[in-house]
Design a protein around this motif. Structure first.
Motif, PDB file in Angstrom:
ATOM      1  N   ALA A 162       0.852  -1.201   0.000  1.00  0.00           N
ATOM      2  CA  ALA A 162       0.000   0.000   0.000  1.00  0.00           C
ATOM      3  C   ALA A 162       0.880   1.240   0.000  1.00  0.00           C
ATOM      4  O   ALA A 162       0.637   2.194  -0.747  1.00  0.00           O
ATOM      5  N   LEU A 163       1.922   1.204   0.819  1.00  0.00           N
ATOM      6  CA  LEU A 163       2.840   2.349   0.874  1.00  0.00           C
ATOM      7  C   LEU A 163       3.478   2.588  -0.497  1.00  0.00           C
ATOM      8  O   LEU A 163       3.524   3.713  -0.997  1.00  0.00           O
ATOM      9  N   ALA A 164       3.944   1.502  -1.112  1.00  0.00           N
ATOM     10  CA  ALA A 164       4.595   1.642  -2.422  1.00  0.00           C
ATOM     11  C   ALA A 164       3.623   2.227  -3.444  1.00  0.00           C
ATOM     12  O   ALA A 164       3.999   3.087  -4.249  1.00  0.00           O
ATOM     13  N   ARG A 182       2.140   6.782  -6.878  1.00  0.00           N
ATOM     14  CA  ARG A 182       1.114   7.709  -7.393  1.00  0.00           C
ATOM     15  C   ARG A 182       1.499   9.166  -7.087  1.00  0.00           C
ATOM     16  O   ARG A 182       1.550  10.008  -7.979  1.00  0.00           O
ATOM     17  N   ILE A 183       1.816   9.433  -5.832  1.00  0.00           N
ATOM     18  CA  ILE A 183       2.074  10.818  -5.421  1.00  0.00           C
ATOM     19  C   ILE A 183       3.333  11.369  -6.102  1.00  0.00           C
ATOM     20  O   ILE A 183       3.343  12.476  -6.632  1.00  0.00           O
ATOM     21  N   SER A 195      12.279   8.652   3.924  1.00  0.00           N
ATOM     22  CA  SER A 195      11.428   8.344   5.065  1.00  0.00           C
ATOM     23  C   SER A 195      11.494   6.845   5.326  1.00  0.00           C
ATOM     24  O   SER A 195      11.466   6.043   4.390  1.00  0.00           O
ATOM     25  N   GLY A 196      11.617   6.472   6.591  1.00  0.00           N
ATOM     26  CA  GLY A 196      11.765   5.067   6.959  1.00  0.00           C
ATOM     27  C   GLY A 196      10.442   4.318   6.807  1.00  0.00           C
ATOM     28  O   GLY A 196       9.443   4.687   7.414  1.00  0.00           O
ATOM     29  N   VAL A 197      10.463   3.290   5.990  1.00  0.00           N
ATOM     30  CA  VAL A 197       9.237   2.527   5.712  1.00  0.00           C
ATOM     31  C   VAL A 197       8.675   1.910   7.008  1.00  0.00           C
ATOM     32  O   VAL A 197       7.469   1.961   7.268  1.00  0.00           O
ATOM     33  N   GLU A 198       9.564   1.350   7.840  1.00  0.00           N
ATOM     34  CA  GLU A 198       9.091   0.722   9.084  1.00  0.00           C
ATOM     35  C   GLU A 198       8.411   1.765   9.965  1.00  0.00           C
ATOM     36  O   GLU A 198       7.368   1.510  10.562  1.00  0.00           O
TER      37      GLU A 198
END
Ligand code: HAM
Length: 414
Positions: free
Chosen positions: A24-26, A31-32, A307-310
């Motif tokens: 979802a993050l990816a 998109r953004i 930005s750290g994904v975790e």
């Protein structure tokens, strides 16, 4: 030999639910960032060590203590990338991207490596989503870059997020300021904590972060870097703030904001979240107008963030926690029908729907239990008398032609 082997300290496995959050993050990041003209870039997981020594800075904790460095063959020292900005700048130079219309905007979602002491939100292998805009010193690029990270955090429903921004000016301004601050700290040594005194030479700016009450009182009167900026740097910073104001982006100006990497000039910023513990930095970045020169290019202003994904996922509230729905579960009454069941599930998947069948040799009853547990919308049961289709929402069951299962499971949605 006995004993179970575990994942190395500071690393982790990504399992089902976490994988969904990452996807979802990816998706949001793509998109953004792509809507704003950023193109994806991936650089190697390791680089020659000198890139980080020169780019990130010999005096930083990252370079001094945290790099995984090894002999990479042919006598070359290589290092697992501790960050992405220096590698992206290396790629910009290597591929002659200065010939493209500027700024060149690049984004990445990759893993990075730092030999840090693991704790909540701090790993030795971690992922970052990052964005770099190279080739412009326009304050609008700074404001846009900051806004894109704000938008990403918002899209993921990150909780308790706060933006702090500051400006570091030029390295010359910073050097002069550093000496001035050191002189101030020496003059107030008796009011400062031992820890702060011990770091006057190495890292005087850290004095602003001290949680010792007397130190804090003494620091209230300390000179501030923002007050020492040159006219041009001040104007640049004010232009960035004005653009953030114009779009209603909230922020706090923090004249004590320090970042852990040496390449920053002018704008620096950090997003923190109350939802995190001691490692409250969700993401951060800034301008690095001197970095490309440091690694052998000509003067090229640039800005970016990572930005750290975790950490994003620890604060996010809108990431999905369930896999996509299962349209069909195919069960069969006896082993001879297994091949037909296999074919039906494959056909349904080929037609773009989610379908599964029992592969563990369970009885029909066991298969139906599995279908229920998997949350299947329909179950097709292949038996001697043909195929029966059960709607798991209504409980209705009907006998259907085996070739029409796909038709039946899509029809009801119309
Ligand atoms: P950084 O502040 O070192 O900046 O890292 C950015 C973000 O990565 C942090 O805010 C944090 O969320 C995450 N992070 C860093 N270290 C760890 C760790 N050990 N475990 C988990 N997460 C971590 C940079 O790396 C710059 N390259 C950012 C940048 C891009 N500046 C300009 N362009």
């Amino acid at each position: 030999m006995s004993g179970r082997i575990q994942a190395p300290r500071g690393t982790y496995d990504v399992l089902g639910e976490q994988a969904l959050g990452r996807e979802a993050l990816a998706g949001h990041a793509r998109r953004i960032l792509e809507h704003a003209g950023y193109e994806r870039i991936e650089t190697p997981a390791f680089e020659v060590t000198e890139l980080f020594a020169r780019g990130v800075g010999e005096s930083t904790d990252v370079v001094q203590k945290e790099m995984y460095t090894l002999e990479g063959g042919e006598g070359q020292s290589i290092t697992l990338r501790p960050e992405g900005t220096a590698p992206v700048c290396r790629a910009y130079l290597e591929h002659g991207m200065h010939k493209l219309p500027q700024p060149v905007k690049l984004w990445y979602l990759s893993s990075f490596f730092r030999r840090e002491r693991p704790q909540k939100g701090r790993f030795r292998q971690f992922w970052q989503v990052g964005a770099e805009a190279i080739g412009s010193d326009d304050p609008a690029v700074d404001a846009e870059s900051i806004l894109l990270l704000a938008e990403l955090l918002e899209a993921l429903g990150c909780r308790g997020v706060r933006l702090r921004i500051g400006s570091l000016g030029t390295p010359a301004t910073r050097r002069a300021y550093r000496s001035e601050l050191q002189a101030y700290l020496r003059a107030h040594e008796s009011e400062l904590s031992d820890e702060v005194v011990a770091r006057i030479d190495l890292n005087p700016l850290r004095a602003f972060d001290s949680d010792d009450a007397e130190t804090q009182r003494a620091m209230a009167g300390a000179p501030r870097l923002l007050e020492r900026l040159s006219g041009e740097d001040r104007e640049h910073f004010e232009a960035v703030c004005a653009m953030l104001d114009a779009v209603g982006q909230a922020y706090d100006v923090d004249d004590t904001l320090v970042r852990g990497l040496d390449y920053y000039t002018r704008t620096v910023f950090e997003f923190t979240s109350d939802a995190l513990g001691a490692q409250s930095g969700v993401g951060g970045g800034g301008r690095y107008d001197g970095l490309i020169e440091q690694i052998g290019g000509s003067h090229t202003p640039a800005i970016g963030w990572a930005s750290g994904v975790e950490r994003i996922l620890m604060t996010a509230s809108t990431v999905p926690a369930a896999p996509p729905p299962l349209d069909l579960f195919v069960a069969y009454a006896k082993p001879e029908l297994r091949a037909s069941a296999f074919r039906l599930a494959a056909d349904v998947r080929r037609a773009g729907r989610a379908a599964r069948l029992e592969l563990g040799g369970r009885s029909l009853k066991g298969q139906l239990k599995q279908a229920d547990r998997a949350g299947a919308r329909y179950v097709a049961i292949l038996g001697d008398e043909g195929t029966s289709l059960k709607d798991m929402e209504t409980g209705a069951q009907q006998t259907v032609e085996s070739g029409t299962v796909m038709h039946h499971i899509t029809r009801t949605e119309l």
